[in-house]
Design a protein around this motif. Structure first.
Motif, PDB file in Angstrom:
ATOM      1  N   GLN A 171     -11.045  -6.913 -11.847  1.00 26.89           N
ATOM      2  CA  GLN A 171     -10.786  -5.763 -12.711  1.00 26.89           C
ATOM      3  C   GLN A 171     -11.441  -5.887 -14.086  1.00 26.89           C
ATOM      4  O   GLN A 171     -11.599  -4.895 -14.786  1.00 26.89           O
TER       5      GLN A 171
ATOM      6  N   PRO B  19       0.260  -6.814  -7.046  1.00 24.26           N
ATOM      7  CA  PRO B  19      -1.104  -6.273  -7.080  1.00 24.26           C
ATOM      8  C   PRO B  19      -1.144  -4.896  -6.408  1.00 24.26           C
ATOM      9  O   PRO B  19      -0.519  -4.686  -5.360  1.00 24.26           O
ATOM     10  N   TRP B  20      -1.883  -3.990  -7.028  1.00 20.53           N
ATOM     11  CA  TRP B  20      -2.027  -2.635  -6.481  1.00 20.53           C
ATOM     12  C   TRP B  20      -3.509  -2.292  -6.493  1.00 20.53           C
ATOM     13  O   TRP B  20      -4.145  -2.258  -7.542  1.00 20.53           O
ATOM     14  N   TYR B  21      -4.064  -2.049  -5.290  1.00 13.95           N
ATOM     15  CA  TYR B  21      -5.522  -1.974  -5.213  1.00 13.95           C
ATOM     16  C   TYR B  21      -5.933  -1.097  -4.043  1.00 13.95           C
ATOM     17  O   TYR B  21      -5.464  -1.279  -2.913  1.00 13.95           O
ATOM     18  N   ASP B  22      -6.833  -0.120  -4.362  1.00  6.70           N
ATOM     19  CA  ASP B  22      -7.372   0.682  -3.254  1.00  6.70           C
ATOM     20  C   ASP B  22      -8.854   0.371  -3.003  1.00  6.70           C
ATOM     21  O   ASP B  22      -9.424   0.824  -2.015  1.00  6.70           O
ATOM     22  N   GLY B  23      -9.480  -0.398  -3.912  1.00  8.00           N
ATOM     23  CA  GLY B  23     -10.827  -0.914  -3.674  1.00  8.00           C
ATOM     24  C   GLY B  23     -11.921   0.115  -3.683  1.00  8.00           C
ATOM     25  O   GLY B  23     -12.987  -0.112  -3.097  1.00  8.00           O
TER      26      GLY B  23
ATOM     27  N   VAL C  36       0.860  -1.180   0.000  1.00  4.62           N
ATOM     28  CA  VAL C  36       0.000   0.000   0.000  1.00  4.62           C
ATOM     29  C   VAL C  36       0.897   1.231   0.000  1.00  4.62           C
ATOM     30  O   VAL C  36       2.134   1.131   0.108  1.00  4.62           O
TER      31      VAL C  36
ATOM     32  N   TRP D 129      -9.886  -7.345  -2.419  1.00  8.42           N
ATOM     33  CA  TRP D 129     -10.539  -7.582  -3.717  1.00  8.42           C
ATOM     34  C   TRP D 129     -11.228  -8.945  -3.790  1.00  8.42           C
ATOM     35  O   TRP D 129     -11.863  -9.259  -4.790  1.00  8.42           O
TER      36      TRP D 129
ATOM     37  N   LEU E  70      -7.120 -10.669  -8.494  1.00  9.46           N
ATOM     38  CA  LEU E  70      -7.365  -9.237  -8.665  1.00  9.46           C
ATOM     39  C   LEU E  70      -7.832  -8.928 -10.084  1.00  9.46           C
ATOM     40  O   LEU E  70      -8.757  -8.121 -10.284  1.00  9.46           O
TER      41      LEU E  70
ATOM     42  N   ARG F 291      -2.467   3.330 -11.263  1.00  6.52           N
ATOM     43  CA  ARG F 291      -3.838   2.825 -11.330  1.00  6.52           C
ATOM     44  C   ARG F 291      -3.939   1.451 -10.668  1.00  6.52           C
ATOM     45  O   ARG F 291      -2.962   0.710 -10.604  1.00  6.52           O
ATOM     46  N   ASP F 292      -5.146   1.145 -10.212  1.00  9.77           N
ATOM     47  CA  ASP F 292      -5.376  -0.197  -9.671  1.00  9.77           C
ATOM     48  C   ASP F 292      -5.108  -1.233 -10.758  1.00  9.77           C
ATOM     49  O   ASP F 292      -5.440  -1.027 -11.931  1.00  9.77           O
ATOM     50  N   GLY F 293      -4.571  -2.360 -10.351  1.00  7.48           N
ATOM     51  CA  GLY F 293      -4.351  -3.430 -11.313  1.00  7.48           C
ATOM     52  C   GLY F 293      -3.159  -4.292 -10.939  1.00  7.48           C
ATOM     53  O   GLY F 293      -2.610  -4.215  -9.840  1.00  7.48           O
TER      54      GLY F 293
END
Length: 732
Positions: free
Chosen positions: A392, A131-135, A12, A429, A388, A100-102
């Motif tokens: 997406q 994985p990069w995700y803020d949901g 994060v 996710w 993830l 970006r998320d993904g």
């Protein structure tokens, strides 16, 4: 290159990623001036799941790997040929440019010089995924993780002769698996804290439950005549107790007892009578076993063919066994090429059956040696990336996917799966749900639901199947068992151990132990033959009849540990006009005893006749081997009897005359003496009459009861009399 750990696996904002690994020089010269660096794939997050698969399988450096991130390198010492050195990198997340998320491709590359190329160039690269995700907008994907607790069969075909019919174990390997540190112990301990659906083989539960009491293990080379005491009793008690606590409140799927090979049955055994009936019995026994031992009510409406591979016949057999849910896999029940997203797992496939199509990439992510840190790390990151990416694909549409891993995961595989599932759920996710929730998800109208034909079944799996002859052998043994138990007073003591043994003979576990399947079936049949032969007729020698009628004894021996009944003993003569051996008689023999039955036999003429003794069940079916013996009839004729009778009469009359004459002479002598003496006359002789006395004695000693013809003799213990001695003579 090997990435042995990546922490945190789901970063994060503000995190610093630590990457540890090793570099091995597989070339012929030393590597000098070397360093390790990090690269983020060019173009931002990957676009689809296929891109993840393609990146994982790519070889050397490619333009899509992106440039090395400056100022975050780890310099390495010179690396001689064949030498491995470690590396460690600390890279702030802000340096990676994650916008970006993904799912981002992350590469770790080695740059250096060699004797052949004395300039800086990339010598190796290892790729993983970040994985990069803020949901903020996506609906979490619902993931159902199956957690199989399944093992190979450890029970031999032979049972101990005790009251509980305790199984004899082929080996004591299970004691290690359920002990602290063992595979099955770790599976339960790891799964206890996970949101999973348990998949259990009831045979494993019953086997461990039997180990909670003293049990025997076969000797070397499977010798069941020389057993040793098992060592897993305490471990079995602890494992079952821990398992009950682990599954409390969770959903449990019970496979049919002994996990039968549905594909083998569908392709090779379906046409053999009785095979589908045995499969139904295995399903019924599964529910009772799990409920009794784990104290939970399992669902038994689910079939799981090996590796989720199906064709129309496999699905049909699953339905015939009572399942209306079949766990398939997306590399067998394929999705249409036009489908651009991952559909829900549940979809109808006809005949009232719903397929739960497990995701192939997720289900096979943790195969191989997960004790290798590099493999485990890559498998975990790929699982995170794939889950993830599913979300997406259509962030506003929630999906429900199924993960069905290998049937018998190792402890390291289970640990890697658990870490990945936990990390994905903490990432936000996915949300873990049980199997029942997955079955209720609305089927995607575009999902694949056409079950492939027989020709599409994988050849590699088809080669592992049991042959048709195996199912014929199993049914032959079942028929023999059915004919045996009808004579037993305690049928369940035999039907239960043999029934479960025959179920084990069709288990999926023989796919990994193909050389053991045929010997196991043979052991079952041989053991059953020994029990059938324990009830038999003792051999008889030649019998001589010295009269018109006599009794012939025939002995039945029962070496079983229980009473036998429902049998009839019949004697048949090869010459019935000469010899009538008598009427059939009911046979009841206590366990460990013999019993002699006497047959009233009538002879009509002199000479020899052969008599066959054989046991029959109440249904008139022959039981065991017959015993054949010879009877010599030496009965005398009527003329000879008259001559003998006449001679005896003459002897009696002569005796009477001699006796009368002697009495008369005695009286005359007494009268003469009386005339010569003056004393008073004493009168007639009042003493007892000799002839009367003899008659009275004869009345007391004669006429003894010699027994009624056809009467059964008393039971004898196992050490009692056996076959009559040679030259047996039977009088009137």
């Amino acid at each position: 290159m090997s990435i042995d750990s990546l922490s945190p696996s789901v970063p994060v904002k503000g995190d610093t990623i630590t990457i540890d690994g090793t570099v091995r020089n597989t070339g012929r010269s030393a590597i000098t001036d070397a360093h390790v660096g990090v690269r983020i794939g060019d173009g931002g997050p990957l676009s689809n799941r296929s891109a993840i698969t393609a990146a994982a399988g790519r070889g050397g450096l490619a333009p899509s790997d992106g440039a090395e991130i400056a100022k975050h390198r780890d310099a390495l010492p010179d690396i001689p040929a064949g030498i491995t050195v470690p590396f460690s990198l600390d890279v702030p997340v802000k340096a990676l440019g994650l916008r970006r998320d993904g799912v981002y491709q992350l590469g770790v590359s080695l740059t250096g010089r060699t004797e052949e190329a004395r300039y800086d160039h990339t010598l190796g690269i290892e790729r993983t995924f970040l994985p990069w995700y803020d949901g903020a907008k996506a609906e979490p994907t619902r993931v159902t993780m199956l957690w199989p607790v399944v093992d190979a069969s450890h029970v031999a075909a032979v049972s101990s002769p005790d009251e509980q019919r305790t199984p004899v174990f082929r080996n004591d390997a299970l004691a290690d698996d359920i002990a602290p540190g063992g595979r099955l112990r770790q599976l339960v301990e790891i799964g206890r804290d996970l949101p999973v659906t348990w998949v259990v083989d009831p045979d494993l539960l019953a086997t461990v439950e039997a180990m909670t009491r003293p049990y025997e293990v076969a000797g070397e080379d499977g010798d069941t005549d020389r057993t040793t005491r098992g060592r897993g009793t305490e471990a079995a008690k602890e494992w079952l107790d821990g398992f009950r606590k682990a599954v409390a409140g969770d959903e449990v799927i019970a496979l049919p007892y002994a996990d039968p090979d549905l594909a083998s049955i569908a392709h090779r055994g379906r046409e053999v009578p009785g095979t589908l009936g045995q499969l139904k019995s295995a399903t019924e026994l599964a529910s009772y076993t799990v409920d009794t031992i784990l104290l939970v009510e399992p669902r038994t409406d689910v079939a799981w063919p090996v590796e989720g591979a199906v064709d129309s016949s496999v699905v049909s057999v699953a339905g015939a066994a009572g399942a209306d849910k079949v766990i398939t896999r997306s590399d067998s029940l394929r999705e249409p090429r036009s489908l651009s997203h991952t559909p829900n797992a549940a979809r109808p496939v006809g005949a009232g059956i719903t397929a739960l199509n497990a995701d192939a990439e997720l289900s096979t992510a943790f195969t191989g040696d997960m004790t290798d840190a590099g493999r485990a790390t890559l498998a975990g990151q790929q699982f995170l990336a794939q889950t993830l990416m599913i979300g997406q694909q259509s962030p506003d549409k929630q999906r429900s996917v199924l993960v069905a891993p290998q049937r018998r995961p190792t402890a390291s595989q289970a640990r890697a799966m658990a870490e990945a599932l936990t990390a994905a759920e903490e990432g936000g996710w996915i949300t873990a749900v049980d199997f029942d929730t997955a079955t209720k998800a609305a089927p995607d109208p575009d999902a694949g639901r056409t079950v492939p034909g027989r020709g599409s079944y994988p050849g590699s799996l088809s080669k592992q199947e049991l042959g048709t002859d195996a199912f014929r052998e199993i049914q032959s043994t079942q028929d023999k068992l059915d004919g045996f138990v009808v004579i037993l007073s305690q049928k369940d003591r035999v039907t239960t151990p043999f029934g479960t043994a025959l179920m084990r003979a069709t288990s999926n576990s023989w796919r990994t132990e193909p050389d053991g399947a045929a010997p196991y079936r043979e052991d079952i049949d041989t053991y059953l033959d020994s029990l059938v032969g324990a009830v038999h007729l003792l051999d008889k020698s030649t019998v001589t009849l010295s009269g018109r009628s006599a009794t012939i004894p025939v002995t039945v021996e029962n070496n079983l540990a229980q009473k036998v009944e429902g049998l009839e003993l019949r004697l048949t003569s090869s010459q019935p006009n000469r010899l009538d051996p008598g009427a059939p008689q009911e046979v009841v023999v206590e366990g460990g005893h013999t019993r002699s039955l006497k047959f009233t036999t009538e002879a009509n003429a002199n000479g020899r006749a052969w008599v066959t003794a054989r046991l029959y069940t109440d249904e008139g079916v022959p039981y065991g081997d017959p015993v054949r013996f010879q009877v010599n009839v030496t009965s005398v004729t009527d003329v000879v009897l008259l001559v003998i009778a006449g001679g005896l009469l003459l002897l009696v009359l002569a005796g009477i005359r001699m006796y009368t004459q002697r009495k008369r002479a005695a009286r005359e002598a007494a009268e003469q003496r009386g005339g010569q003496e003056d004393g008073p006359d004493d009168g007639p002789d009042d003493g007892p009459d000799d002839g009367q006395e003899d008659e009275q004695h004869g009345g007391q000693n004669g006429g003894q009861d010699g027994g009624q013809p056809g009467e059964t003799g008393p039971d004898t213990d196992p050490g009692g009399p056996g076959a009559p001695s040679e030259g047996e003579k039977v009088g009137r």
